[in-house]
Scaffold this motif. Structure first.
Motif, PDB file in Angstrom:
ATOM      1  N   ALA A 209      45.317  38.623  23.228  1.00  0.00           N
ATOM      2  CA  ALA A 209      44.708  39.926  23.493  1.00  0.00           C
ATOM      3  C   ALA A 209      43.828  39.877  24.738  1.00  0.00           C
ATOM      4  O   ALA A 209      43.800  40.832  25.535  1.00  0.00           O
ATOM      5  CB  ALA A 209      43.892  40.371  22.280  1.00  0.00           C
ATOM      6  N   ILE A 210      43.111  38.784  24.928  1.00  0.00           N
ATOM      7  CA  ILE A 210      42.278  38.637  26.127  1.00  0.00           C
ATOM      8  C   ILE A 210      43.161  38.612  27.369  1.00  0.00           C
ATOM      9  O   ILE A 210      42.899  39.285  28.369  1.00  0.00           O
ATOM     10  CB  ILE A 210      41.427  37.364  26.040  1.00  0.00           C
ATOM     11  N   ARG A 211      44.243  37.858  27.277  1.00  0.00           N
ATOM     12  CA  ARG A 211      45.166  37.748  28.406  1.00  0.00           C
ATOM     13  C   ARG A 211      45.767  39.117  28.751  1.00  0.00           C
ATOM     14  O   ARG A 211      45.879  39.477  29.926  1.00  0.00           O
ATOM     15  CB  ARG A 211      46.257  36.750  28.049  1.00  0.00           C
ATOM     16  N   ALA A 212      46.127  39.884  27.733  1.00  0.00           N
ATOM     17  CA  ALA A 212      46.696  41.214  27.961  1.00  0.00           C
ATOM     18  C   ALA A 212      45.671  42.155  28.594  1.00  0.00           C
ATOM     19  O   ALA A 212      46.014  42.979  29.452  1.00  0.00           O
ATOM     20  CB  ALA A 212      47.206  41.790  26.641  1.00  0.00           C
ATOM     21  N   ALA A 213      44.416  42.042  28.167  1.00  0.00           N
ATOM     22  CA  ALA A 213      43.379  42.913  28.725  1.00  0.00           C
ATOM     23  C   ALA A 213      43.147  42.616  30.200  1.00  0.00           C
ATOM     24  O   ALA A 213      43.023  43.540  31.025  1.00  0.00           O
ATOM     25  CB  ALA A 213      42.083  42.746  27.934  1.00  0.00           C
ATOM     26  N   VAL A 214      43.109  41.334  30.567  1.00  0.00           N
ATOM     27  CA  VAL A 214      42.872  40.966  31.964  1.00  0.00           C
ATOM     28  C   VAL A 214      44.082  41.298  32.833  1.00  0.00           C
ATOM     29  O   VAL A 214      43.941  41.489  34.053  1.00  0.00           O
ATOM     30  CB  VAL A 214      42.497  39.477  32.067  1.00  0.00           C
ATOM     31  N   ALA A 215      45.252  41.416  32.227  1.00  0.00           N
ATOM     32  CA  ALA A 215      46.454  41.773  32.986  1.00  0.00           C
ATOM     33  C   ALA A 215      46.338  43.149  33.613  1.00  0.00           C
ATOM     34  O   ALA A 215      47.122  43.506  34.507  1.00  0.00           O
ATOM     35  CB  ALA A 215      47.682  41.707  32.078  1.00  0.00           C
ATOM     36  N   LYS A 216      45.373  43.949  33.180  1.00  0.00           N
ATOM     37  CA  LYS A 216      45.153  45.277  33.771  1.00  0.00           C
ATOM     38  C   LYS A 216      44.474  45.191  35.137  1.00  0.00           C
ATOM     39  O   LYS A 216      44.391  46.193  35.852  1.00  0.00           O
ATOM     40  CB  LYS A 216      44.298  46.127  32.839  1.00  0.00           C
ATOM     41  N   ALA A 217      43.991  44.009  35.497  1.00  0.00           N
ATOM     42  CA  ALA A 217      43.314  43.854  36.784  1.00  0.00           C
ATOM     43  C   ALA A 217      44.286  44.061  37.935  1.00  0.00           C
ATOM     44  O   ALA A 217      45.457  43.668  37.864  1.00  0.00           O
ATOM     45  CB  ALA A 217      42.686  42.468  36.874  1.00  0.00           C
ATOM     46  N   ARG A 218      43.787  44.682  38.977  1.00  0.00           N
ATOM     47  CA  ARG A 218      44.543  44.902  40.203  1.00  0.00           C
ATOM     48  C   ARG A 218      43.743  44.338  41.376  1.00  0.00           C
ATOM     49  O   ARG A 218      42.587  43.952  41.216  1.00  0.00           O
ATOM     50  CB  ARG A 218      44.792  46.404  40.412  1.00  0.00           C
ATOM     51  N   ALA A 219      44.358  44.318  42.536  1.00  0.00           N
ATOM     52  CA  ALA A 219      43.640  43.830  43.713  1.00  0.00           C
ATOM     53  C   ALA A 219      42.318  44.586  43.850  1.00  0.00           C
ATOM     54  O   ALA A 219      42.299  45.814  43.846  1.00  0.00           O
ATOM     55  CB  ALA A 219      44.491  44.022  44.967  1.00  0.00           C
ATOM     56  N   GLY A 220      41.224  43.826  43.932  1.00  0.00           N
ATOM     57  CA  GLY A 220      39.901  44.427  44.054  1.00  0.00           C
ATOM     58  C   GLY A 220      39.151  44.561  42.750  1.00  0.00           C
ATOM     59  O   GLY A 220      37.972  44.938  42.748  1.00  0.00           O
ATOM     60  N   SER A 221      39.782  44.246  41.609  1.00  0.00           N
ATOM     61  CA  SER A 221      39.124  44.428  40.313  1.00  0.00           C
ATOM     62  C   SER A 221      37.993  43.435  40.085  1.00  0.00           C
ATOM     63  O   SER A 221      38.026  42.288  40.548  1.00  0.00           O
ATOM     64  CB  SER A 221      40.141  44.282  39.173  1.00  0.00           C
ATOM     65  N   VAL A 222      37.005  43.907  39.349  1.00  0.00           N
ATOM     66  CA  VAL A 222      35.932  43.057  38.827  1.00  0.00           C
ATOM     67  C   VAL A 222      36.130  42.999  37.319  1.00  0.00           C
ATOM     68  O   VAL A 222      36.124  44.035  36.639  1.00  0.00           O
ATOM     69  CB  VAL A 222      34.539  43.627  39.165  1.00  0.00           C
ATOM     70  N   VAL A 223      36.341  41.797  36.792  1.00  0.00           N
ATOM     71  CA  VAL A 223      36.675  41.594  35.387  1.00  0.00           C
ATOM     72  C   VAL A 223      35.458  41.050  34.650  1.00  0.00           C
ATOM     73  O   VAL A 223      34.805  40.111  35.122  1.00  0.00           O
ATOM     74  CB  VAL A 223      37.851  40.612  35.241  1.00  0.00           C
ATOM     75  N   SER A 224      35.162  41.604  33.490  1.00  0.00           N
ATOM     76  CA  SER A 224      34.051  41.138  32.662  1.00  0.00           C
ATOM     77  C   SER A 224      34.568  40.151  31.620  1.00  0.00           C
ATOM     78  O   SER A 224      35.485  40.466  30.854  1.00  0.00           O
ATOM     79  CB  SER A 224      33.375  42.311  31.958  1.00  0.00           C
ATOM     80  N   MET A 225      33.956  38.952  31.590  1.00  0.00           N
ATOM     81  CA  MET A 225      34.297  37.930  30.597  1.00  0.00           C
ATOM     82  C   MET A 225      33.004  37.276  30.113  1.00  0.00           C
ATOM     83  O   MET A 225      31.912  37.605  30.587  1.00  0.00           O
ATOM     84  CB  MET A 225      35.265  36.897  31.190  1.00  0.00           C
ATOM     85  N   HIS A 226      33.122  36.343  29.173  1.00  0.00           N
ATOM     86  CA  HIS A 226      31.945  35.727  28.558  1.00  0.00           C
ATOM     87  C   HIS A 226      32.118  34.217  28.444  1.00  0.00           C
ATOM     88  O   HIS A 226      33.185  33.736  28.054  1.00  0.00           O
ATOM     89  CB  HIS A 226      31.701  36.314  27.163  1.00  0.00           C
ATOM     90  N   LEU A 227      31.040  33.494  28.753  1.00  0.00           N
ATOM     91  CA  LEU A 227      31.082  32.032  28.661  1.00  0.00           C
ATOM     92  C   LEU A 227      31.011  31.515  27.231  1.00  0.00           C
ATOM     93  O   LEU A 227      31.568  30.470  26.926  1.00  0.00           O
ATOM     94  CB  LEU A 227      29.909  31.424  29.453  1.00  0.00           C
ATOM     95  N   GLY A 228      30.332  32.205  26.365  1.00  0.00           N
ATOM     96  CA  GLY A 228      29.975  31.620  25.082  1.00  0.00           C
ATOM     97  C   GLY A 228      31.013  31.735  23.975  1.00  0.00           C
ATOM     98  O   GLY A 228      30.675  31.572  22.811  1.00  0.00           O
ATOM     99  N   HIS A 229      32.290  32.005  24.316  1.00  0.00           N
ATOM    100  CA  HIS A 229      33.299  32.238  23.291  1.00  0.00           C
ATOM    101  C   HIS A 229      34.464  31.269  23.464  1.00  0.00           C
ATOM    102  O   HIS A 229      35.158  31.309  24.489  1.00  0.00           O
ATOM    103  CB  HIS A 229      33.788  33.687  23.365  1.00  0.00           C
ATOM    104  N   PRO A 230      34.734  30.411  22.481  1.00  0.00           N
ATOM    105  CA  PRO A 230      35.853  29.468  22.586  1.00  0.00           C
ATOM    106  C   PRO A 230      37.189  30.157  22.826  1.00  0.00           C
ATOM    107  O   PRO A 230      38.074  29.599  23.489  1.00  0.00           O
ATOM    108  CB  PRO A 230      35.828  28.746  21.235  1.00  0.00           C
ATOM    109  N   GLY A 231      37.363  31.374  22.309  1.00  0.00           N
ATOM    110  CA  GLY A 231      38.602  32.105  22.543  1.00  0.00           C
ATOM    111  C   GLY A 231      38.837  32.382  24.018  1.00  0.00           C
ATOM    112  O   GLY A 231      39.989  32.443  24.476  1.00  0.00           O
ATOM    113  N   THR A 232      37.758  32.555  24.767  1.00  0.00           N
ATOM    114  CA  THR A 232      37.871  32.758  26.209  1.00  0.00           C
ATOM    115  C   THR A 232      38.418  31.504  26.874  1.00  0.00           C
ATOM    116  O   THR A 232      39.266  31.579  27.771  1.00  0.00           O
ATOM    117  CB  THR A 232      36.499  33.120  26.803  1.00  0.00           C
ATOM    118  N   VAL A 233      37.951  30.351  26.430  1.00  0.00           N
ATOM    119  CA  VAL A 233      38.446  29.086  26.967  1.00  0.00           C
ATOM    120  C   VAL A 233      39.941  28.953  26.698  1.00  0.00           C
ATOM    121  O   VAL A 233      40.719  28.570  27.584  1.00  0.00           O
ATOM    122  CB  VAL A 233      37.677  27.901  26.356  1.00  0.00           C
TER     123      VAL A 233
END
Length: 258
Positions: A209-233
């Motif tokens: 789900a995280i991967r699918a959400a970031v797939a919406k990024a386009r050239a110039g996008s600023v993406v919000s993510m979090h360091l403190g979540h193992p799922g992000t890793v």
């Protein structure tokens, strides 16, 4: 007093006294002599300077930035800085392996608890910014406590790195309110870094789900993510691979928005 040498000595003494009087005229302070002790207040303490290079001067309202319109094939992966330091190490290792650079918007309490975190981020060639002191629902705060949240984190960044960071990001909100822009400017920040893509990794939805959400990024996008979540890793290798396949380079926010 016809001795020329004596007259020259007396003239030198007179000119010297006049020069000292001019340097000490009302409204002027003579420069301290080299090696002299700093001036002190009546209580015996050394007065603090009104401003220093590490303490930004107040500005007008900050400008909110949430993406670049330059058209370069770049994105900025921006991380909320908090949580287990081991997770931070894993994120930094992964982005290093993929040649990516990121921006970490650090929470002040996290920096206070883990002062090595700032060094880890900077040593990896990444950048730091301000994400408030305690990550409250900032938009609901009155002006004074809102400013205090920004200022306190700013001062911790200066203490640890010598810099307040180039950006402030509001906590618990994708976009800044007018008051948040005003208070960020008062704290010396010209730019508030918002975002146009939310990875939703803070909900721990799973790597796919995280991967699918970031797939919406386009050239110039600023993406919000979090360091403190193992799922992000777990999601990050796929996220970085997807961006590479699409020809998008993860760079710092400063580089993206230059």
């Amino acid at each position: 007093m016809n001795d020329p040498l004596t007259r020259r000595r007396l003239l030198g003494m007179t000119l010297g006294a006049a020069a000292l009087t001019a340097c000490s005229a009302p409204g002027q302070n003579p420069a301290p002599a080299a090696g002299s002790a700093p001036a002190t207040t009546s209580s015996g303490t050394t007065p603090s300077p009104s401003a220093s290079p590490s303490s930004p001067r107040p500005l007008g309202p900050a400008t909110e930035l949430s993406r670049s319109t330059a058209g370069r094939p770049q994105v900025a992966l921006t991380f909320h800085g908090a949580g287990d330091l081991q997770v931070t190490r894993q994120v930094l290792d992964l982005v290093h392996q993929h040649g990516a650079r990121i921006t970490v918007l650090a929470v002040g309490t996290w920096l206070a608890e883990h002062p090595d975190a700032a060094r880890m981020v900077r040593d990896g060639g990444h950048e730091l910014g301000n994400h408030t002191w305690s990550h409250p629902a900032l938009s609901g705060y009155a002006a004074e406590p809102m400013y205090a949240e920004i200022q306190r984190c700013r001062d911790k960044l200066v203490e640890l790195t010598g810099s307040p960071g180039g950006f402030f990001r509001q906590s618990q909100g994708q976009h800044a309110t007018e008051q948040e822009l005003v208070e960020a400017g008062k704290a010396g920040y010209a730019k508030v870094l918002s975002y146009d893509v939310d990875s939703l990794d803070w909900k721990d939805p799973g790597p796919a789900a995280i991967r699918a959400a970031v797939a919406k990024a386009r050239a110039g996008s600023v993406v919000s993510m979090h360091l403190g979540h193992p799922g992000t890793v777990s999601a990050l290798p796929g996220v970085l691979a997807d961006l590479a396949k699409r020809g998008l380079s993860p760079v710092t926010a400063s580089e993206l928005l230059a």
